[in-house]
Scaffold this active site. Structure first.
Site, mmCIF file in Angstrom:
data_model
loop_
_atom_site.group_PDB
_atom_site.id
_atom_site.type_symbol
_atom_site.label_atom_id
_atom_site.label_comp_id
_atom_site.label_asym_id
_atom_site.label_seq_id
_atom_site.Cartn_x
_atom_site.Cartn_y
_atom_site.Cartn_z
ATOM 1 N NE ARG A 237 -4.323 -1.328 0.188
ATOM 2 C CZ ARG A 237 -4.512 -2.380 -0.618
ATOM 3 N NH1 ARG A 237 -3.611 -2.709 -1.518
ATOM 4 N NH2 ARG A 237 -5.623 -3.092 -0.544
ATOM 5 C CD GLU A 266 -3.205 3.591 -5.003
ATOM 6 O OE1 GLU A 266 -4.257 2.964 -5.217
ATOM 7 O OE2 GLU A 266 -2.164 3.049 -4.631
ATOM 8 C CG HIS A 285 -3.722 -0.343 -6.664
ATOM 9 N ND1 HIS A 285 -3.963 0.266 -5.449
ATOM 10 C CD2 HIS A 285 -3.767 -1.682 -6.419
ATOM 11 C CE1 HIS A 285 -4.160 -0.654 -4.524
ATOM 12 N NE2 HIS A 285 -4.048 -1.852 -5.092
HETATM 13 N N1 LIG Z 1 -0.902 -3.876 -5.443
HETATM 14 C C1 LIG Z 1 -1.985 -4.627 -5.450
HETATM 15 O O1 LIG Z 1 -2.792 -4.610 -6.377
HETATM 16 C C2 LIG Z 1 -2.240 -5.540 -4.301
HETATM 17 C C3 LIG Z 1 -1.766 -5.254 -3.058
HETATM 18 N N2 LIG Z 1 -1.978 -6.107 -2.019
HETATM 19 C C4 LIG Z 1 -1.445 -5.760 -0.704
HETATM 20 O O2 LIG Z 1 -0.634 -6.836 -0.252
HETATM 21 C C5 LIG Z 1 -0.920 -7.056 1.119
HETATM 22 C C6 LIG Z 1 -0.487 -8.443 1.536
HETATM 23 O O3 LIG Z 1 -1.339 -9.419 0.996
HETATM 24 P P1 LIG Z 1 -1.136 -10.966 1.435
HETATM 25 O O4 LIG Z 1 0.252 -11.401 1.181
HETATM 26 O O5 LIG Z 1 -2.254 -11.726 0.846
HETATM 27 O O6 LIG Z 1 -1.345 -10.811 3.020
HETATM 28 P P2 LIG Z 1 -0.829 -11.752 4.181
HETATM 29 O O7 LIG Z 1 -1.672 -11.425 5.360
HETATM 30 O O8 LIG Z 1 -0.761 -13.166 3.727
HETATM 31 O O9 LIG Z 1 0.667 -11.252 4.437
HETATM 32 C C7 LIG Z 1 0.983 -10.079 5.090
HETATM 33 C C8 LIG Z 1 2.390 -10.182 5.620
HETATM 34 O O10 LIG Z 1 2.722 -8.925 6.218
HETATM 35 C C9 LIG Z 1 3.344 -9.178 7.469
HETATM 36 N N3 LIG Z 1 3.138 -8.061 8.392
HETATM 37 C C10 LIG Z 1 1.982 -7.480 8.769
HETATM 38 N N4 LIG Z 1 2.230 -6.473 9.634
HETATM 39 C C11 LIG Z 1 3.576 -6.436 9.799
HETATM 40 C C12 LIG Z 1 4.460 -5.621 10.554
HETATM 41 N N5 LIG Z 1 3.991 -4.647 11.332
HETATM 42 N N6 LIG Z 1 5.786 -5.871 10.480
HETATM 43 C C13 LIG Z 1 6.267 -6.870 9.693
HETATM 44 N N7 LIG Z 1 5.472 -7.672 8.946
HETATM 45 C C14 LIG Z 1 4.147 -7.457 8.999
HETATM 46 C C15 LIG Z 1 2.669 -10.433 7.982
HETATM 47 O O11 LIG Z 1 3.526 -10.960 8.971
HETATM 48 P P3 LIG Z 1 3.259 -12.372 9.691
HETATM 49 O O12 LIG Z 1 3.443 -13.381 8.628
HETATM 50 O O13 LIG Z 1 4.328 -12.413 10.707
HETATM 51 O O14 LIG Z 1 1.850 -12.309 10.225
HETATM 52 C C16 LIG Z 1 2.578 -11.246 6.704
HETATM 53 O O15 LIG Z 1 3.776 -11.928 6.480
HETATM 54 C C17 LIG Z 1 -2.408 -6.747 1.231
HETATM 55 O O16 LIG Z 1 -2.804 -6.454 2.549
HETATM 56 C C18 LIG Z 1 -2.552 -5.547 0.306
HETATM 57 O O17 LIG Z 1 -2.312 -4.352 1.018
HETATM 58 C C19 LIG Z 1 -2.687 -7.261 -2.191
HETATM 59 C C20 LIG Z 1 -3.204 -7.571 -3.396
HETATM 60 C C21 LIG Z 1 -3.048 -6.742 -4.561
HETATM 61 O O1 LIG Z 2 -4.922 -3.980 -3.679
HETATM 62 C C1 LIG Z 2 -5.626 -4.907 -3.877
HETATM 63 C C2 LIG Z 2 -6.069 -5.840 -2.892
HETATM 64 O O2 LIG Z 2 -6.689 -6.856 -3.275
HETATM 65 O O3 LIG Z 2 -5.826 -5.612 -1.701
#
Ligand SMILES: NC(=O)C1=CN([C@@H]2O[C@H](COP(=O)(O)OP(=O)(O)OC[C@H]3O[C@@H](n4cnc5c(N)ncnc54)[C@H](OP(=O)(O)O)[C@@H]3O)[C@@H](O)[C@H]2O)C=CC1
Ligand SMILES: O=CC(=O)O
Length: 324
Positions: A237, A266, A285
């Site tokens: 994000r 955005e 995005h």
């Molecule tokens: N650009 C785009 O179009 C898209 C963007 N996204 C973004 O990607 C993000 C991640 O998606 P996804 O992988 O499915 O989510 P997940 O919940 O599977 O993964 C999130 C990861 O972030 C880590 N995390 C969260 N908070 C912290 C912190 N404070 N410090 C360190 N690590 C942290 C988590 O740690 P832990 O494993 O230890 O819990 C986890 O490993 C979404 O929330 C969204 O914002 C998603 C889809 C599309």
């Molecule tokens: O940014 C996209 C999402 O699925 O989150």
């Protein structure tokens, strides 16, 4: 009687029909104040809300006294005030998993296009500048066998690590709140603190959600830790990175390049300095934006809503504890 729902996203005909078979649908273009006012009675009646974009907070909840389920066509849910939803026992559904591989593909595309300057050189050729053999002025940097640091080793982080490790022989570092044994076993990934990851990575890739803890996690001090020939990729994000600090670091030549799918605002403002820096690759995005994946997300969102309205929150639920 079918439950009333507000739909604030255009669905393909077949998915609309599936939703309408189970629910009494009021379709609006978005959650603007004008739409909320014009359809006040539909908002008052609605038990379900399905769409993406727009804030779902205490103000909106106050207009929706019968709301039981929100279904977001996204995995990220920073647009939703989850505490306010919990207080009202409103369940929040989202669409993880279905988009994971596609978003990882987008991140790898940003890694490759920043390193090899694909958009910049494409524009250069099309502008007629390719008049003789290319030289160092058109060279890029290698991706293969470099070190890729992943901030947020969740679903998308793991899929990116898989590509980088098996496809490009890269060394993987990651930072997350907990240890991910599978990342170590499958990709030889090493968990490290943020400072170490920033200092050692050639590519720093952000796949973090936006939370109070991650807001401006990467600011001037963190950017200063990165190698001057390192690249920053953000597909998590926008506000995870302090954009003004990033612009300053790029303008001062303290970073090699940046690849950005997300921005603090955005759509990004047309006068943002990011748009005139040749070493910044910008995308609107599009992390999950393929025909197949967007269809899958909408399909999941429809099924999530129907299931949750029926009392089933076994998968794709952010706050199952909110179910009364
Ligand atoms: N650009 C785009 O179009 C898209 C963007 N996204 C973004 O990607 C993000 C991640 O998606 P996804 O992988 O499915 O989510 P997940 O919940 O599977 O993964 C999130 C990861 O972030 C880590 N995390 C969260 N908070 C912290 C912190 N404070 N410090 C360190 N690590 C942290 C988590 O740690 P832990 O494993 O230890 O819990 C986890 O490993 C979404 O929330 C969204 O914002 C998603 C889809 C599309
Ligand atoms: O940014 C996209 C999402 O699925 O989150």
């Amino acid at each position: 009687m079918k439950p009333a729902v507000i739909l604030y996203k255009k669905l393909p005909d077949d998915l609309y029909a599936r939703l309408a078979e189970q629910c009494d649908v009021t379709e609006i273009s978005n959650l603007s104040p004008e739409n909320q006012q014009q359809h006040a009675e539909a908002f008052r009646q609605a038990e379900g809300l399905l769409g993406s974009g727009g804030k779902v907070n205490g103000d909106l909840l106050a207009k929706m006294p019968n709301l039981r389920v929100c279904s977001s066509v996204s995995v990220g849910y920073d647009n939703f005030d989850v505490e306010a939803l919990n207080q009202r026992n409103v369940v929040l559904m989202h669409t993880p998993t279905v988009l994971t591989e596609t978003v990882a593909d987008t991140m790898m595309a940003l890694v490759l296009s920043t390193a090899r300057r694909v958009p910049e050189l494409d524009a250069w050729v099309k502008a007629g500048h390719w008049q003789k053999s290319i030289g160092p002025a058109q060279f890029g940097i290698d991706v293969h066998h470099k070190t890729l640091g992943i901030l947020g080793m969740g679903r998308i982080g793991m899929a990116l690590a898989q590509r980088a490790h098996f496809g490009f022989g890269m060394n993987i570092l990651y930072n997350a709140r907990r240890e991910h044994d599978e990342a170590q076993t499958r990709f030889g990934a090493r968990r490290c603190d943020l400072e170490t990851l920033l200092k050692e990575s050639d590519f720093v890739c952000i796949s973090l959600p936006l939370t109070r803890e991650t807001h401006h996690l990467i600011g001037a001090a963190e950017l200063a830790l990165m190698k001057p020939d390192a690249v920053l990729i953000n597909a998590g994000r926008g506000p995870v990175v302090d954009e003004q600090a990033l612009i300053a670091a790029l303008q001062a030549g303290k970073l090699h390049a940046a690849g950005l799918d997300v921005f603090e605002q955005e759509p990004v403002s047309a006068d943002s300095p990011l748009l005139s820096l040749p070493n910044v690759v910008t995308l609107p995005h599009i992390g999950s934006a393929t025909h197949e994946t967007r269809y899958g997300m909408m399909q999941d969102a429809v099924e999530n809503l129907i299931a949750a309205l029926g009392g089933s929150v076994d998968k794709n639920c952010v706050n199952p504890q909110a179910l009364k």
